[in-house]
Design a protein around this motif. Structure first.
Motif, short mmCIF file in Angstrom:
data_model
loop_
_atom_site.label_atom_id
_atom_site.label_comp_id
_atom_site.label_asym_id
_atom_site.label_seq_id
_atom_site.Cartn_x
_atom_site.Cartn_y
_atom_site.Cartn_z
N TYR A 1 2.20 21.59 33.14
CA TYR A 1 2.77 20.24 33.15
C TYR A 1 3.21 19.87 31.74
O TYR A 1 2.52 20.18 30.76
N THR A 2 4.36 19.22 31.65
CA THR A 2 4.85 18.75 30.35
C THR A 2 4.34 17.33 30.12
O THR A 2 4.71 16.40 30.84
N VAL A 3 3.48 17.19 29.13
CA VAL A 3 2.90 15.89 28.78
C VAL A 3 3.71 15.30 27.64
O VAL A 3 4.10 16.00 26.70
N GLN A 4 3.95 14.01 27.72
CA GLN A 4 4.73 13.33 26.68
C GLN A 4 3.95 12.12 26.17
O GLN A 4 3.40 11.34 26.95
N LEU A 5 3.90 11.99 24.85
CA LEU A 5 3.31 10.82 24.19
C LEU A 5 4.38 10.16 23.33
O LEU A 5 4.98 10.81 22.48
N ILE A 6 4.62 8.87 23.58
CA ILE A 6 5.57 8.10 22.78
C ILE A 6 4.80 7.05 22.00
O ILE A 6 4.03 6.28 22.57
N THR A 7 4.99 7.03 20.69
CA THR A 7 4.35 6.04 19.83
C THR A 7 5.38 5.06 19.30
O THR A 7 6.53 5.44 19.03
N HIS A 8 4.97 3.81 19.15
CA HIS A 8 5.85 2.76 18.63
C HIS A 8 5.11 1.93 17.59
O HIS A 8 3.90 1.72 17.69
N ASN A 9 5.84 1.44 16.60
CA ASN A 9 5.39 0.32 15.79
C ASN A 9 6.55 -0.66 15.65
O ASN A 9 7.48 -0.62 16.46
N TRP A 10 6.52 -1.54 14.65
CA TRP A 10 7.53 -2.59 14.59
C TRP A 10 8.93 -2.06 14.35
O TRP A 10 9.92 -2.68 14.74
N CYS A 11 9.06 -0.90 13.71
CA CYS A 11 10.39 -0.42 13.31
C CYS A 11 10.81 0.86 13.99
O CYS A 11 12.00 1.09 14.19
N CYS A 12 9.85 1.69 14.33
CA CYS A 12 10.19 3.08 14.62
C CYS A 12 9.39 3.61 15.80
O CYS A 12 8.43 2.99 16.27
N ALA A 13 9.82 4.78 16.27
CA ALA A 13 9.14 5.45 17.38
C ALA A 13 9.15 6.95 17.15
O ALA A 13 9.95 7.47 16.37
N ASP A 14 8.24 7.63 17.82
CA ASP A 14 8.20 9.08 17.76
C ASP A 14 7.75 9.58 19.13
O ASP A 14 7.03 8.88 19.85
N THR A 15 8.20 10.77 19.49
CA THR A 15 7.86 11.35 20.79
C THR A 15 7.34 12.76 20.61
O THR A 15 7.92 13.56 19.88
N LEU A 16 6.26 13.05 21.30
CA LEU A 16 5.68 14.39 21.32
C LEU A 16 5.66 14.88 22.76
O LEU A 16 5.14 14.20 23.64
N LEU B 1 9.75 1.37 5.65
CA LEU B 1 9.62 1.68 7.07
C LEU B 1 8.61 2.81 7.26
O LEU B 1 8.55 3.74 6.46
N VAL B 2 7.83 2.72 8.33
CA VAL B 2 6.77 3.69 8.60
C VAL B 2 6.98 4.28 9.99
O VAL B 2 6.85 3.57 10.99
N VAL B 3 7.35 5.55 10.06
CA VAL B 3 7.46 6.22 11.36
C VAL B 3 6.06 6.60 11.82
O VAL B 3 5.30 7.22 11.06
N PRO B 4 5.67 6.25 13.07
CA PRO B 4 4.33 6.58 13.56
C PRO B 4 4.30 7.98 14.18
O PRO B 4 4.70 8.16 15.34
N PRO B 5 3.87 9.01 13.45
CA PRO B 5 3.94 10.37 13.99
C PRO B 5 3.09 10.53 15.24
O PRO B 5 1.90 10.22 15.25
N ALA B 6 3.72 11.00 16.32
CA ALA B 6 3.02 11.23 17.59
C ALA B 6 2.32 12.58 17.53
O ALA B 6 2.97 13.62 17.41
N LEU B 7 1.00 12.57 17.61
CA LEU B 7 0.19 13.78 17.51
C LEU B 7 -0.92 13.71 18.56
O LEU B 7 -1.49 12.64 18.80
N ALA B 8 -1.25 14.84 19.17
CA ALA B 8 -2.27 14.83 20.22
C ALA B 8 -2.85 16.22 20.41
O ALA B 8 -2.30 17.22 19.95
N GLN B 9 -3.96 16.25 21.13
CA GLN B 9 -4.64 17.49 21.47
C GLN B 9 -5.16 17.36 22.90
O GLN B 9 -5.57 16.28 23.32
N ALA B 10 -5.10 18.47 23.65
CA ALA B 10 -5.59 18.47 25.03
C ALA B 10 -6.63 19.55 25.21
O ALA B 10 -6.45 20.68 24.76
#
Length: 421
Positions: free
Chosen positions: A313-328, A259-268
């Motif tokens: 403002y609180t910005v949220q990024l949710i990432t998904h793949n076939w098995c898993c999700a992550d939220t930043l 299983l591969v968790v997709p790490p949610a990462l971002a920059q503004a």
């Protein structure tokens, strides 16, 4: 005959190229480096990779997700003798690989092994420091457009997994199961070791472009704790640069996880009321942005967003793949500043992991989650609430294997992998 054949087919395949791509579930992403993927997938309690290098033609390496296809492996790293982003088409589409004149360079070790010149080589190398005694293996699938017409000819596209202690002569461990010769088009096909061969075009295969594939195979070696090994994984065209091939290496290789968790990462980056967002997440196939002012986007890279008023403002990024999700979730201040903000993910750790009797989430107790514990197939076993205060979640009665612990509250959602012994 081979060159004449590919010219006739190539013209027809161009007409199908765009229309067919939507019919396959194979996802390819070439935005990650070889070093990043090898560390993410194969750095674990068994071994630590280092000194990672890749050489090859442009776009000949990438990440793949195939969990919803019939390929036989969930996800991992793919090397090809052509552009990997052209693999995600049905088997009825022709994959020629690179047809540059002159062709890209081959690999001298593969040329010696094949007994013919090689071209368009993709070569991944790294050292591997092993932590435990025992058998380690790569799990892989080999596919080629040379199948089935050019089996048992000198157009025998080739690959190899060489492993050996640093300073010694390495051995190819990609051998046909039960035999002392290497896997290739000439050794696994409809006439030779057919139990490991899939006539993919004959089955009307829709997930990957190749006419023929191997089944999921192991490339194994016996490792000694504390020993530094050198690994060289290489693939190349043989005799000419036409008709591409690829090797798909699963994340479960070298004690890695299915299983591969997709790490949610971002920059503004902020300029007055306008924020520019850069998505640096990995291994996701879908993304959802909430900019904190009611506006949302499902684009991987949403570009800029302009707010109507100054504020935080609180910005949220949710990432998904076939098995898993992550939220930043991270704050962005607009209207008064100019600068760059690196989003810091909320850190959630499962302790212990692997677990036996229980698992907990250490922390200060400031986060409370609704949770669901499910197996890799999505079958749920437990539901409830848990806080990040060391509270123990008991695992009695669960069979050994991988599980998914989904955690969610009003501001945060993440799926963590848990191994139960």
């Amino acid at each position: 005959m081979k060159n004449k054949f590919y010219l006739l087919i190539f013209c027809g395949s161009l007409l199908q190229h765009t229309a067919m791509r939507a019919q396959t579930g194979l996802f390819i992403d070439t935005s990650f480096t070889a070093e990043q993927m090898v560390i993410d997938f194969f750095s674990n309690s068994c071994a630590t990779p280092q000194n990672i290098t890749f050489s090859g033609a442009p776009l000949s390496m990438g990440y793949f997700e195939a969990a919803t296809t019939d390929l036989g492996v969930n996800a991992g790293l793919v090397l090809a003798t052509g552009k990997v982003d052209e693999l995600a088409y049905p088997s009825s589409v022709f994959y020629n690989g690179y047809i540059d004149i002159p062709p890209y360079a081959g690999d001298s070790d593969l040329s010696t092994m094949a007994g013919w010149p090689t071209y368009d080589a993709a070569v991944l190398e790294f050292d591997l420091l092993v932590a435990e005694d025992g058998e380690l293996d790569f799990r892989y699938i080999f596919g080629s457009e040379e199948y089935p017409e050019f089996a048992n000819t000198n157009f025998n596209d080739i690959f190899s997994f060489w492993v050996g202690e640093v300073g010694t002569t390495p051995e190819n461990i990609a051998m046909v199961p039960g035999h002392d010769y290497a896997v290739s088009i000439n050794t696994i096909n409809a006439d030779s070791n057919a139990v490991y061969y899939i006539n993919y075009e004959g089955l009307g295969g829709q997930s990957v472009v190749f006419d023929g594939l191997t089944t999921l195979l192991p490339a194994s070696f016996t490792a000694t704790a504390g020993t530094l090994y050198h690994v060289k994984i290489a693939i190349a065209d043989v005799s000419d640069a036409a008709f591409g091939s690829a090797v798909f290496i699963g994340t479960q290789s070298l004690c890695g996880q299915l299983l591969v968790v997709p790490p949610a990462l971002a920059q503004a980056s902020v300029d007055d009321l306008t924020a520019s967002f850069q998505n640096t997440s990995r291994y996701a196939t879908s993304w959802h942005w909430d900019f904190g002012d009611g506006a949302v986007s499902d684009l991987r890279d949403p570009g800029t967003h302009t707010y109507s008023a100054p504020g935080v403002y609180t910005v949220q990024l949710i990432t998904h793949n076939w098995c898993c999700a992550d939220t930043l979730s991270f704050p962005v201040t607009v209207g008064t500043t100019v600068g760059t903000e690196e989003a810091t993910p909320v850190q959630i750790h499962l302790v212990p992991n692997p677990a036996t009797a229980y698992v907990s989430i250490p922390g200060d107790g400031s986060l409370v989650f609704d949770f669901q514990l499910a197996n890799a197939a999505g079958v749920g076993f437990m539901r409830g609430t848990i806080a990040n205060n060391g509270e123990q979640l008991y695992l009695g009665g669960l069979s050994s294997g991988y599980y998914l612990l989904s955690l969610k509250n009003d501001h945060f959602a993440v799926t963590k992998k848990l191994f139960v012994r």
